[in-house]
Design a protein around this motif. Structure first.
Motif, PDB file in Angstrom:
ATOM      1  N   UNK A  25       0.838  -1.209   0.000  1.00 42.08           N
ATOM      2  CA  UNK A  25       0.000   0.000   0.000  1.00 42.08           C
ATOM      3  C   UNK A  25       0.867   1.251   0.000  1.00 42.08           C
ATOM      4  N   UNK A  26       1.863   1.270   0.897  1.00 38.68           N
ATOM      5  CA  UNK A  26       2.692   2.470   1.008  1.00 38.68           C
ATOM      6  C   UNK A  26       3.465   2.746  -0.277  1.00 38.68           C
ATOM      7  N   UNK A  27       3.965   1.678  -0.902  1.00 42.36           N
ATOM      8  CA  UNK A  27       4.713   1.896  -2.146  1.00 42.36           C
ATOM      9  C   UNK A  27       3.786   2.319  -3.280  1.00 42.36           C
ATOM     10  N   UNK A  28       2.609   1.736  -3.346  1.00 41.25           N
ATOM     11  CA  UNK A  28       1.667   2.156  -4.380  1.00 41.25           C
ATOM     12  C   UNK A  28       1.265   3.611  -4.196  1.00 41.25           C
ATOM     13  N   UNK A  29       1.166   4.031  -2.936  1.00 38.59           N
ATOM     14  CA  UNK A  29       0.819   5.433  -2.692  1.00 38.59           C
ATOM     15  C   UNK A  29       1.888   6.354  -3.241  1.00 38.59           C
ATOM     16  N   UNK A  30       3.127   5.871  -3.258  1.00 38.18           N
ATOM     17  CA  UNK A  30       4.205   6.682  -3.809  1.00 38.18           C
ATOM     18  C   UNK A  30       4.189   6.647  -5.336  1.00 38.18           C
ATOM     19  N   UNK A  31       3.868   5.487  -5.893  1.00 33.08           N
ATOM     20  CA  UNK A  31       3.894   5.339  -7.354  1.00 33.08           C
ATOM     21  C   UNK A  31       2.691   5.964  -8.046  1.00 33.08           C
ATOM     22  N   UNK A  32       1.510   5.818  -7.443  1.00 33.28           N
ATOM     23  CA  UNK A  32       0.286   6.185  -8.155  1.00 33.28           C
ATOM     24  C   UNK A  32       0.251   7.647  -8.617  1.00 33.28           C
ATOM     25  N   UNK A  33       0.687   8.612  -7.803  1.00 36.54           N
ATOM     26  CA  UNK A  33       0.657   9.986  -8.326  1.00 36.54           C
ATOM     27  C   UNK A  33       1.427  10.121  -9.629  1.00 36.54           C
ATOM     28  N   UNK A  34       2.455   9.290  -9.816  1.00 33.33           N
ATOM     29  CA  UNK A  34       3.228   9.389 -11.047  1.00 33.33           C
ATOM     30  C   UNK A  34       2.430   8.945 -12.259  1.00 33.33           C
ATOM     31  N   UNK A  35       1.353   8.187 -12.014  1.00 33.39           N
ATOM     32  CA  UNK A  35       0.539   7.733 -13.133  1.00 33.39           C
ATOM     33  C   UNK A  35      -0.353   8.838 -13.663  1.00 33.39           C
ATOM     34  N   UNK A  37       3.070   5.830  12.646  1.00 38.06           N
ATOM     35  CA  UNK A  37       1.869   5.502  11.885  1.00 38.06           C
ATOM     36  C   UNK A  37       1.067   6.746  11.539  1.00 38.06           C
ATOM     37  N   UNK A  38       0.936   7.658  12.522  1.00 39.84           N
ATOM     38  CA  UNK A  38       0.180   8.889  12.255  1.00 39.84           C
ATOM     39  C   UNK A  38       0.875   9.711  11.186  1.00 39.84           C
ATOM     40  N   UNK A  39       2.211   9.781  11.293  1.00 37.83           N
ATOM     41  CA  UNK A  39       2.964  10.549  10.301  1.00 37.83           C
ATOM     42  C   UNK A  39       2.755   9.973   8.918  1.00 37.83           C
ATOM     43  N   UNK A  40       2.874   8.640   8.819  1.00 34.08           N
ATOM     44  CA  UNK A  40       2.711   7.978   7.519  1.00 34.08           C
ATOM     45  C   UNK A  40       1.326   8.246   6.961  1.00 34.08           C
ATOM     46  N   UNK A  41       0.313   8.240   7.859  1.00 32.15           N
ATOM     47  CA  UNK A  41      -1.049   8.517   7.384  1.00 32.15           C
ATOM     48  C   UNK A  41      -1.130   9.917   6.793  1.00 32.15           C
ATOM     49  N   UNK A  42      -0.480  10.879   7.452  1.00 30.61           N
ATOM     50  CA  UNK A  42      -0.479  12.245   6.923  1.00 30.61           C
ATOM     51  C   UNK A  42       0.180  12.302   5.548  1.00 30.61           C
ATOM     52  N   UNK A  43       1.313  11.619   5.421  1.00 29.84           N
ATOM     53  CA  UNK A  43       2.016  11.623   4.131  1.00 29.84           C
ATOM     54  C   UNK A  43       1.147  10.977   3.053  1.00 29.84           C
ATOM     55  N   UNK A  44       0.451   9.901   3.429  1.00 25.92           N
ATOM     56  CA  UNK A  44      -0.455   9.254   2.471  1.00 25.92           C
ATOM     57  C   UNK A  44      -1.507  10.248   1.996  1.00 25.92           C
ATOM     58  N   UNK A  45      -2.069  10.994   2.956  1.00 22.77           N
ATOM     59  CA  UNK A  45      -3.081  11.992   2.594  1.00 22.77           C
ATOM     60  C   UNK A  45      -2.487  13.033   1.654  1.00 22.77           C
TER      61      UNK A  45
END
Lengths: 286, 338, 263
Positions: free
Chosen positions: A101-111, C8-16
């Motif tokens: 999930x975390x890696x896809x979150x990084x990749x997807x904006x590039x799409x 975890x909270x930080x990562x959630x913020x970055x995800x957002x």
């Protein structure tokens, strides 16, 4: 024996076949143009003069442009490091399911095309956008905050666009940290700080430097974000180059600016590589 | 009897089927550029009738003045286009550099100023630089260019940055101050005045659509903008109106130019004549909401309000402007937009 | 434990932060209104129909796809070759440092600078603006990324494997195919994905080397004049297509063992 000496060049042949005519040649043309003189219709007089470099290096306007851009590049690079490091750490240390999930979150904006991403940012940072709507609704501010068309808005957009360039090398580097050894060392009495200082930081340094280099070079060359989200009060390099080359048809001046920009990036890349070679000699450099 | 009839019918039928194919092969192909976006309408308004009249087959490519010039420069002996659409500021430069063939100047049915200096091109449409403002936010109507300096417009104005042709604005302000835009003193006065407008400017836009979007989003209350872009904004938002100040509106014609060494020269000239004929001019104006260059072109009543009034349009000395454009652009970068 | 919660909270913020603008773009794509604005006045699929019906968008998407595929193949082949050259035999050969610097140099040039310089160069070499000029331009910026990603995969590579393979009598080329290639495959895959995305999204080079008919250019032209949600709809459809393609690719490759995205 001689064949063995040739083999690297054989392997390099495809890359050189593309890069020599389509990169080295244009660079040569750029260099040649920078030493010529501008003609009003956009051509370059084939003289040999250093006056373009003179005007680029002594004009306070261009000095400001270079300083602005280098400052922004370094700033975004550092911000990317600060945001990206904990994120990369999380990627490496979390369970396999979350890692995806975390890696896809990084990749997807590039799409998504950068132009559409900017539209999203405009919707968030505009005077009537999400952030200001929230601020006004909760009463935290009585007037809209000016984020878009300011340096801050552009910076946020840049961080968003180039964060993946920092996260991926960092993940790469952090994957090499012997996490089990760390746990073992802590059970042997070494404090957590020591583990960070002596193992994690040195091992992640090459990745951090490569990430910083990639972000720096990318911010320096960015044309789209300063144009769509920035302000002319904080002039950046690529739009200024565009103005000279395309709006003013001053090809020679623009070429001189471009060569200076290239030298700046090469300098920064070289410094970064030097630092890594000194502090982490085992590691790979750009 | 039936057999020979049958055979003749088949031969005639085959001939009838082959004829369009043969004739279509004979139609000359023209490579024409336009600015893209709304100008894609040219396909239906111009290209299709042109082909139906058997004058030629048109292939359009999207190029703005800059990329068109760049590509002409790169392929001088075998240009990639036969006709280019250029904004007037480029027409002189491109023609002077030898990329264009001059047109026949005898066109009495076009308005004054429609033919470019030295006949390098003929305007297909006449755009202009005007002011649009939101009348719900601007209580006193804007009637003069100098009204943009009013204190009630602080932080509420947007205008082009040096990435766009700012020489229009410089010359217009020089004129609004009562000077002659071809005199250095008047230009200096214009820049001195423009240096004072900074507190009123929210930002300088690098792309014309940003200007329109900012006023639609409500970030600015007034914008200097191309008339052709003001029209769709007005259509979508009745609160936004055209100022068309009393000192005039700078004319920005979009010229059709014949490329030197282009192919199918006769068909190309026929294309230009076709675009400038009254029926096509009326259709173009109604569709694109930009003023036609033909004197007698008729525009439907409902659309007339969106067009810049031709009696307010004045045409700057484009050759003079072209010679100074780079210098003024640099001054704008350093003195006005920084 | 508390530090894990903070992280975890930080990562959630970055995800957002990372996904926020995309979610907005998706919301705009479903808007029923005329203009790009958030929040949308209502929900509708009209802009998807509009984007699909827009012939220029469709043609541009196909064109960008072919350009990206060709550029990716060239970049990956060239980048992998360069990476092999730079690591093979301990990677020592005369001029190695210069070669590596040269290969990475395209990263340092602003896209528009390269595009402006590349146009007259391409013409000089007999290549007019169009498909191949665009492909080769994109390949120039793809090669450094490709080389870097495959080099990163080589970092895990044990040169003893080459020696073992040689001592077993396997020829160098077969050794490369059977031993080296499978092990650096994750690097090659990430190189392919990266260069594909770079090419598909490229504006600066395509502006000068193409005929204005790649997808980002058409989107830009559309925004420059009309700025309707059709642009967002087109992008959303592309994202779904790309995600689907990559999920399929991942599944196909996962069948052959674990895959690590960053090499």
């Amino acid at each position: 024996m001689r064949l063995r000496a040739l083999t690297p060049w054989l392997w390099l042949a495809p890359a050189l076949l593309v890069l020599v005519p389509f990169f080295a040649l244009p660079l040569g043309l750029l260099l040649r143009n920078s030493l010529g003189r501008d003609e009003p219709s956009g051509g370059v007089e084939p003289v040999f003069t250093l006056e373009n470099y003179g005007s680029v290096l002594t004009d306070p306007f261009y000095a400001t442009v270079f300083l602005n851009t280098a400052g922004m590049a370094a700033g975004v690079g550092l911000a990317a490091l600060v945001v990206g490091f904990p994120y990369a750490y999380a990627v490496v240390r979390c369970s396999a399911r979350w890692r995806g999930v975390l890696l896809w979150a990084v990749y997807t904006p590039l799409l998504v095309s950068v132009i559409v991403r900017v539209l999203g940012w405009i919707a968030i940072t505009a005077d009537g956008g999400l952030i200001n709507a929230a601020l006004l609704a909760t009463g935290l501010s009585s007037r809209p905050l000016r984020i878009l068309y300011e340096v801050e808005g552009m910076g946020v957009g840049m961080l968003h666009r180039y964060l993946p360039l920092m996260v991926l090398p960092l993940v790469n580097a952090l994957q090499r940290v012997p996490w089990d050894l760390l746990r073992a060392s802590s059970s042997l009495g070494a404090g957590p700080g020591e583990g960070i200082l002596r193992i994690i930081l040195p091992l992640s340094l090459p990745g951090a430097v490569i990430g910083f280099q990639l972000v720096f070079a990318s911010v320096l060359s960015d044309y789209v974000l300063p144009t769509l989200m920035g302000t002319t009060r904080f002039r950046m390099l690529a739009p200024a180059l565009y103005d000279e080359a395309v709006t003013n048809l001053a090809t020679a001046t623009a070429a001189a600016m471009a060569v200076c920009a290239l030298l700046l990036v090469v300098l920064m890349l070289g410094l970064g590589n030097l630092a890594v070679r000194r502090l982490a000699p085992w590691a790979r450099t750009l | 009897m039936t057999g020979s009839m049958g055979r003749r019918t088949v031969l005639l039928g085959a001939g009838a089927l082959a004829a369009p194919a043969v004739l279509a092969q004979e139609l000359p192909v023209l490579r024409v550029t336009h600015f893209g976006g709304p100008y894609n309408a040219l396909t239906s308004v111009i290209a299709e009738p042109f082909a139906a009249a058997r004058l030629g087959r048109v292939v359009y490519e999207t190029e703005n003045s800059v990329t068109a010039l760049t590509k002409l420069q790169a392929q001088r002996e075998a240009p990639p286009f036969d006709i280019v659409m250029l904004s007037r500021g480029f027409t002189g430069r491109v023609g002077g550099a030898g990329f264009l063939s001059p047109l026949d100047p005898a066109r009495s049915d076009l308005v004054d100023g429609a033919i470019a200096p030295r006949n390098w091109g003929a305007a297909m449409l006449i755009d202009g630089i005007d002011i649009m403002y939101d009348r719900t936010k601007v209580t006193t109507p804007i009637e003069s260019w100098l009204d943009l300096w009013r204190p009630d417009l602080r932080g509420l104005v947007t205008m082009p940055s040096a990435s766009l042709p700012v020489y229009f604005v410089v010359m217009q302000i020089a004129r609004a101050l009562g000077g002659d835009p071809t005199q250095p003193a008047a230009i200096d006065a214009a820049f001195a005045k423009l240096r004072e407008i900074k507190p009123n400017i929210r930002t300088f836009y690098s792309d014309p659509v940003q200007g329109s979007q900012m006023i639609e989003r409500g970030e600015v209350a007034a914008a200097i903008q191309f008339a052709g872009r003001i029209a769709p904004v007005m259509r979508g938002n009745p609160n936004i109106v055209r100022a068309s100040p009393r000192e005039g509106v700078v004319g920005a014609p979009y010229d059709l130019c014949l490329v030197n060494n282009g192919r199918n020269r006769e068909a190309a000239i026929a294309y230009i004549d076709f675009c400038l004929a009254e029926p096509q001019q009326s259709a173009l104006a109604a569709r694109l909401l930009v003023a036609p260059s033909h004197r007698r072109a008729t525009v439907p009543e409902a659309a007339q309000n969106f067009l810049v009034p031709l009696d307010k349009v004045w045409f700057p000395d484009e050759e003079f402007a072209a010679s100074r454009a780079a210098e003024w652009s640099r001054r704008w970068q350093r003195e006005v937009q920084s | 434990m508390r530090s894990a919660w903070l992280l975890g909270a930080f990562v959630a913020l970055v995800l957002l932060f990372l996904l926020g603008p995309l979610l907005i773009a998706i919301a705009v794509a479903f808007s029923s209104g005329e203009r790009i604005g958030f929040p949308p006045p209502g929900l509708s699929l009209r802009w998807f129909a509009d984007a699909l019906g827009n012939e220029q968008f469709r043609d541009a998407a196909a064109r960008s796809l072919w350009v990206a595929l060709a550029a990716t193949v060239i970049s990956v082949v060239a980048g992998t070759g360069a990476a092999v050259a730079l690591t093979q035999g301990q990677g020592r050969f005369a001029g190695r440092a210069w070669v590596q610097a040269f290969i990475m140099l395209p990263l340092a040039i602003p896209g528009i600078v390269l595009g402006l310089a590349l146009l007259p160069t391409a013409i000089m070499l007999g290549l007019r603006p169009g498909f191949w000029a665009t492909v080769l331009g994109h390949a120039v910026v793809g090669i450094p990324y490709s080389a870097y990603l495959v080099l990163a995969a080589f970092a895990q590579y044990d040169p003893a494997l080459d020696r073992a393979s040689a001592s077993l009598g396997v020829g160098p080329w077969r050794s490369f195919l059977r031993v080296t290639l499978p092990l650096i495959r994750p690097g090659i895959v990430s190189a392919a994905i990266c260069t594909f995305l770079l090419s598909f999204d490229n504006v600066a080079l395509s502006l000068f080397l193409s005929r204005g008919d790649t997808l980002p250019l058409r989107l830009m032209q559309h925004i420059q004049f009309t700025a309707t949600p059709a642009v967002a709809a087109a992008s959303v459809m592309l994202v779904l297509l790309s995600l689907g393609a990559m999920l399929m690719l991942g599944r196909v490759l996962r069948g052959r063992g674990t895959i690590r995205i960053a090499g």
